[in-house]
Write a protein that holds these residues in place. Structure first.
Motif, PDB file in Angstrom:
ATOM      1  N   ALA A  87       0.803  -1.232   0.000  1.00 17.63           N
ATOM      2  CA  ALA A  87       0.000   0.000   0.000  1.00 17.63           C
ATOM      3  C   ALA A  87       0.831   1.274   0.000  1.00 17.63           C
ATOM      4  N   SER A  88       2.060   1.217   0.494  1.00 16.70           N
ATOM      5  CA  SER A  88       2.891   2.423   0.506  1.00 16.70           C
ATOM      6  C   SER A  88       3.183   2.927  -0.904  1.00 16.70           C
ATOM      7  N   MET A  89       3.036   2.065  -1.910  1.00 15.89           N
ATOM      8  CA  MET A  89       3.266   2.469  -3.297  1.00 15.89           C
ATOM      9  C   MET A  89       2.137   3.366  -3.821  1.00 15.89           C
ATOM     10  N   ASN A  90       1.108   3.585  -2.998  1.00 18.46           N
ATOM     11  CA  ASN A  90       0.043   4.525  -3.361  1.00 18.46           C
ATOM     12  C   ASN A  90       0.402   5.968  -3.015  1.00 18.46           C
ATOM     13  N   HIS A  91       1.575   6.196  -2.447  1.00 20.19           N
ATOM     14  CA  HIS A  91       1.985   7.570  -2.123  1.00 20.19           C
ATOM     15  C   HIS A  91       2.020   8.409  -3.400  1.00 20.19           C
ATOM     16  N   ARG A  92       1.411   9.573  -3.334  1.00 22.85           N
ATOM     17  CA  ARG A  92       1.256  10.428  -4.523  1.00 22.85           C
ATOM     18  C   ARG A  92       2.196  11.624  -4.461  1.00 22.85           C
ATOM     19  N   ASP A  93       2.887  11.877  -5.557  1.00 17.63           N
ATOM     20  CA  ASP A  93       3.800  13.013  -5.637  1.00 17.63           C
ATOM     21  C   ASP A  93       3.041  14.273  -6.055  1.00 17.63           C
ATOM     22  N   GLY A 202      21.408 -14.913  -9.139  1.00 16.68           N
ATOM     23  CA  GLY A 202      22.525 -14.136  -9.657  1.00 16.68           C
ATOM     24  C   GLY A 202      22.332 -12.652  -9.471  1.00 16.68           C
ATOM     25  N   ASP A 203      22.347 -11.902 -10.559  1.00 16.61           N
ATOM     26  CA  ASP A 203      22.375 -10.444 -10.493  1.00 16.61           C
ATOM     27  C   ASP A 203      21.047  -9.855 -10.024  1.00 16.61           C
ATOM     28  N   VAL A 204      21.134  -8.845  -9.170  1.00 17.64           N
ATOM     29  CA  VAL A 204      19.958  -8.129  -8.663  1.00 17.64           C
ATOM     30  C   VAL A 204      20.153  -6.637  -8.872  1.00 17.64           C
ATOM     31  N   LEU A 205      19.215  -6.016  -9.583  1.00 18.54           N
ATOM     32  CA  LEU A 205      19.183  -4.567  -9.756  1.00 18.54           C
ATOM     33  C   LEU A 205      18.037  -4.032  -8.913  1.00 18.54           C
ATOM     34  N   LEU A 206      18.371  -3.232  -7.907  1.00 17.68           N
ATOM     35  CA  LEU A 206      17.387  -2.685  -6.984  1.00 17.68           C
ATOM     36  C   LEU A 206      17.104  -1.237  -7.356  1.00 17.68           C
ATOM     37  N   LEU A 207      15.885  -0.970  -7.832  1.00 14.72           N
ATOM     38  CA  LEU A 207      15.464   0.376  -8.207  1.00 14.72           C
ATOM     39  C   LEU A 207      14.556   0.913  -7.105  1.00 14.72           C
ATOM     40  N   HIS A 208      15.084   1.851  -6.348  1.00 15.42           N
ATOM     41  CA  HIS A 208      14.441   2.374  -5.147  1.00 15.42           C
ATOM     42  C   HIS A 208      13.652   3.634  -5.503  1.00 15.42           C
ATOM     43  N   LEU A 209      12.327   3.570  -5.420  1.00 17.33           N
ATOM     44  CA  LEU A 209      11.483   4.705  -5.761  1.00 17.33           C
ATOM     45  C   LEU A 209      11.215   5.585  -4.551  1.00 17.33           C
ATOM     46  N   MET A 210      11.402   6.887  -4.746  1.00 14.93           N
ATOM     47  CA  MET A 210      10.968   7.867  -3.752  1.00 14.93           C
ATOM     48  C   MET A 210      10.339   9.044  -4.489  1.00 14.93           C
ATOM     49  N   ALA A 211       9.246   9.549  -3.939  1.00 13.51           N
ATOM     50  CA  ALA A 211       8.573  10.700  -4.538  1.00 13.51           C
ATOM     51  C   ALA A 211       9.393  11.961  -4.275  1.00 13.51           C
ATOM     52  N   HIS A 212       9.238  12.934  -5.178  1.00 17.78           N
ATOM     53  CA  HIS A 212       9.975  14.190  -5.027  1.00 17.78           C
ATOM     54  C   HIS A 212       9.590  14.904  -3.738  1.00 17.78           C
ATOM     55  N   ASN A 213       8.298  14.833  -3.365  1.00 20.47           N
ATOM     56  CA  ASN A 213       7.882  15.520  -2.138  1.00 20.47           C
ATOM     57  C   ASN A 213       8.410  14.821  -0.884  1.00 20.47           C
ATOM     58  N   GLU A 214       8.792  13.552  -1.001  1.00 18.59           N
ATOM     59  CA  GLU A 214       9.471  12.870   0.110  1.00 18.59           C
ATOM     60  C   GLU A 214      10.925  13.307   0.189  1.00 18.59           C
ATOM     61  N   LEU A 215      11.579  13.362  -0.966  1.00 19.89           N
ATOM     62  CA  LEU A 215      13.005  13.706  -0.990  1.00 19.89           C
ATOM     63  C   LEU A 215      13.243  15.148  -0.559  1.00 19.89           C
ATOM     64  N   LYS A 216      12.384  16.059  -0.989  1.00 18.46           N
ATOM     65  CA  LYS A 216      12.576  17.489  -0.701  1.00 18.46           C
ATOM     66  C   LYS A 216      11.736  17.968   0.479  1.00 18.46           C
ATOM     67  N   PHE A 217      10.819  17.119   0.947  1.00 18.81           N
ATOM     68  CA  PHE A 217       9.914  17.473   2.038  1.00 18.81           C
ATOM     69  C   PHE A 217       9.274  18.838   1.763  1.00 18.81           C
ATOM     70  N   SER A 218       8.548  18.887   0.657  1.00 17.17           N
ATOM     71  CA  SER A 218       8.006  20.149   0.146  1.00 17.17           C
ATOM     72  C   SER A 218       6.690  20.556   0.797  1.00 17.17           C
ATOM     73  N   LEU A 228       0.180   4.636   5.005  1.00 11.33           N
ATOM     74  CA  LEU A 228      -0.719   3.963   4.067  1.00 11.33           C
ATOM     75  C   LEU A 228      -0.872   2.479   4.359  1.00 11.33           C
ATOM     76  N   GLU A 229       0.019   1.919   5.170  1.00  8.79           N
ATOM     77  CA  GLU A 229      -0.066   0.488   5.462  1.00  8.79           C
ATOM     78  C   GLU A 229      -0.624   0.191   6.850  1.00  8.79           C
ATOM     79  N   THR A 230      -0.376   1.073   7.805  1.00  9.70           N
ATOM     80  CA  THR A 230      -0.876   0.826   9.166  1.00  9.70           C
ATOM     81  C   THR A 230      -2.065   1.701   9.523  1.00  9.70           C
ATOM     82  N   GLY A 231      -2.245   2.835   8.812  1.00 11.17           N
ATOM     83  CA  GLY A 231      -3.321   3.765   9.128  1.00 11.17           C
ATOM     84  C   GLY A 231      -2.978   4.745  10.232  1.00 11.17           C
ATOM     85  N   HIS A 232      -1.807   4.628  10.851  1.00 11.00           N
ATOM     86  CA  HIS A 232      -1.397   5.543  11.907  1.00 11.00           C
ATOM     87  C   HIS A 232      -1.209   6.952  11.356  1.00 11.00           C
TER      88      HIS A 232
END
Length: 291
Positions: A87-93, A202-218, A228-232
């Motif tokens: 559910a955390s993947m529902n975070h909207r930028d 074998g090989d693992v490519l980890l693509l870590h998604l973060m929204a711009h508003n998370e990175l910049k705390f806008s 989004l997962e616990t409701g807290h």
């Protein structure tokens, strides 16, 4: 560059994936001059619509130049795409797109690149109640299957537990695993899964998604955040907390990258407000090393 908003606005994942992949290849070629000594009798520049199975991935990984081989035997491999659909993947930028929206576009583009190269491509969508799994195939019908699965999935609940994930690592199968996730977890379940896949596949490519508003705390003034997962919920003054938040985030990102690379993953942080080009470039580099 094709922005995520523009691609999402097409409302057609098949078209968006192709536009993103071919636009990336064409743009990267157009932005660089040809190097001295290039053997033009064996290569020609990539043009939109060309068969990507003839693309020289090794040359692309070394130089970021995109040329087609005129007379070489193609190589192929197995690419296993993983999508975190918790559910955390529902975070909207701020651009209106969720992390899941971005992940669909990204995985669609990577599937298109790999399929056109002749690779067998599979997809596993990680749901809390179970896994939606499409085994790797290299036939012409695989892309529509993948697109349909991506378009119809919804993000819900927590990241699946060890028992649900066990079937992914039950047998050894050499592959390039590409995991798209926001790394939101209760414990270490994502890291545990990727560590086991590194050992079995074998090989693992980890693509870590973060929204711009998370990175910049806008955010501004008083804001109420809901998990989004616990409701807290948590209410804070964004202006007062911004400096502390960004300091802690930077420390966490550095440690996350360090741990991932120490365990043998290729780690790449992606801002979901940015075009897909960086992720596709990393995929091409990693794919070349595995072929």
């Amino acid at each position: 560059m094709l922005t995520p908003e523009l691609l999402h606005g097409l409302r057609n994942l098949s078209l968006a994936a192709r536009q993103a992949a071919e636009g990336f290849l064409n743009g990267a070629h157009a932005s660089r001059r040809h190097g001295a000594g290039m053997e033009f009798s064996q290569y020609r520049p990539y043009q939109p619509g060309d068969d990507l199975r003839r693309l020289d991935w090794r040359l692309a990984a070394r130089s970021d130049r995109y040329y087609l081989r005129e007379s070489e035997i193609d190589t192929s491999l197995t690419v296993h795409l993983l999508l975190d659909a918790s559910a955390s993947m529902n975070h909207r930028d701020d651009n209106g797109l969720t992390k899941l929206d971005y992940a669909r576009l990204l995985l669609g583009a990577l599937a298109y690149l790999a399929t056109q190269q002749g690779d067998a491509v599979g997809l596993t969508i990680l749901h809390p109640a179970g896994l939606q799994h499409l085994p790797p195939r290299a036939d012409a019908r695989q892309l529509p299957r993948l697109y349909h699965a991506l378009e119809t999935t919804e993000a819900t609940g927590h990241f699946p537990g060890t028992g649900t994930l066990a079937q992914l690592t039950a047998r050894r199968q050499r592959a390039l695993t590409v995991c798209v996730t926001d790394l939101y977890e209760e414990g270490t379940e994502i890291n545990t899964l990727l560590t086991r896949l590194r050992a079995t596949s074998g090989d693992v490519l980890l693509l870590h998604l973060m929204a711009h508003n998370e990175l910049k705390f806008s955010y501004q003034a008083s804001v109420t955040f809901r998990d989004l997962e616990t409701g807290h919920t948590l209410q804070i003054d964004a202006s007062q907390q911004r400096a502390a938040y960004q300091k802690q985030l930077e420390a966490w990102l550095q440690e996350t990258a360090r741990q991932a690379r120490r365990q043998g993953f290729d780690y790449h942080l992606l801002d979901t407000s940015q075009p897909l080009d960086a992720a596709m470039r990393e995929f091409i580099r990693r794919r070349n090393l595995g072929s």
